[in-house]
Write an enzyme that holds these catalytic residues in place. Sequence first.
Site, PDB file in Angstrom:
ATOM      1  N   GLY A  78       2.849  -3.191  69.977  1.00 45.09           N
ATOM      2  CA  GLY A  78       1.945  -3.791  70.956  1.00 45.09           C
ATOM      3  C   GLY A  78       0.888  -2.764  71.324  1.00 45.09           C
ATOM      4  N   GLU A 120      13.273  -6.871  69.212  1.00 43.07           N
ATOM      5  CA  GLU A 120      12.509  -6.158  70.242  1.00 43.07           C
ATOM      6  C   GLU A 120      13.364  -6.043  71.499  1.00 43.07           C
ATOM      7  OE1 GLU A 120       8.048  -6.327  69.341  1.00 43.07           O
ATOM      8  OE2 GLU A 120       8.498  -8.007  70.642  1.00 43.07           O
ATOM      9  N   HIS A 135       8.627 -14.255  71.952  1.00 40.72           N
ATOM     10  CA  HIS A 135       8.422 -12.893  72.450  1.00 40.72           C
ATOM     11  C   HIS A 135       9.058 -12.767  73.831  1.00 40.72           C
ATOM     12  CE1 HIS A 135       6.489  -9.310  73.998  1.00 40.72           C
ATOM     13  NE2 HIS A 135       6.291  -8.968  72.745  1.00 40.72           N
ATOM     14  N   TRP A 140      -1.733  -7.783  69.926  1.00 33.13           N
ATOM     15  CA  TRP A 140      -2.770  -7.331  70.867  1.00 33.13           C
ATOM     16  C   TRP A 140      -2.553  -7.887  72.275  1.00 33.13           C
ATOM     17  CZ3 TRP A 140      -8.024  -7.811  67.687  1.00 33.13           C
ATOM     18  CH2 TRP A 140      -7.953  -6.966  66.566  1.00 33.13           C
TER      19      TRP A 140
END
Length: 265
Positions: free
Chosen positions: A239, A166, A94, A10
């Site tokens: 996301g 990612e 991330h 989120w």
Amino acid sequence: MRKILIVGNWKMHLNASQASLLLHRLHERIKIHRDVEVVLAPSMLVLQPLSVQIDRRKFRLATQNAFHIDEGAYTGEVSFTMLRDLVHYAIIGHSERRHVFGEPLDLIRDKVAAAVRNEITPILCVGETKTEKVAGETEKVLHDQVVSGLSNMTAREVAKMVIAYEPVWAISSGSNYAHHEIATPEQVERVAKFIRHNIEELYGPKAAKMVRILYGGSSNAENAKAYLSTPGIDGLLPGGASLNYHEFSGMVRTAYRLQRERIEA
Ligand code: PGA
């Protein structure tokens, strides 16, 4: 068989009441399923209230970040130790942490170790930028991120971990998650293979077989099937799409369907 994992990141969205409402909507749409794990990574502020509201048979919580030292004079930080009873998973490394906040490889390594020390499963994110991709450095970047991120781990610990591929160039930067350059399932399959190969070399075939690899970067209900059917991919880390309950529950339903087909096959 590796369990499919769908993790909604989120990011820095939703205050406590908005988060509670989204959880409520997801609860209405998502069924209990033993073979798919659904994980929500809200902001740290709302982990506590959501942990009270959540149906633990359906959802698990993840933190998006935490500090690598367990306790001390570190103004503004929250440690993995403080989160250990609240979350099952921690997103670590991330690309926004690496590139916006400048987190270096050794800090990410220490965060992975801190999570494991506190019995929280790391979801270690790796991925190359557009510039690195164009320069032909994808494999080198991924190798460095995987090797350094896992460098304090045992084979048994690595086997339980999650790695999320990612590619930075495929991540959306807002609610419009559809306008991006998209990673093809073939590209994703190649990278998953490469990551497993790296893990096999360092930690042996068992760890390489057991570690779960997710894909993240503009994933949504429409493309979920293609990525989840990609060999070597065990789940998704959306996301933007995770903020929309139709999208996210659609992705979870696709995962259920595919897992059921696999079990029956
Ligand atoms: P996105 O984000 O699905 O909005 O591209 C994925 C992520 O950054 O984890």
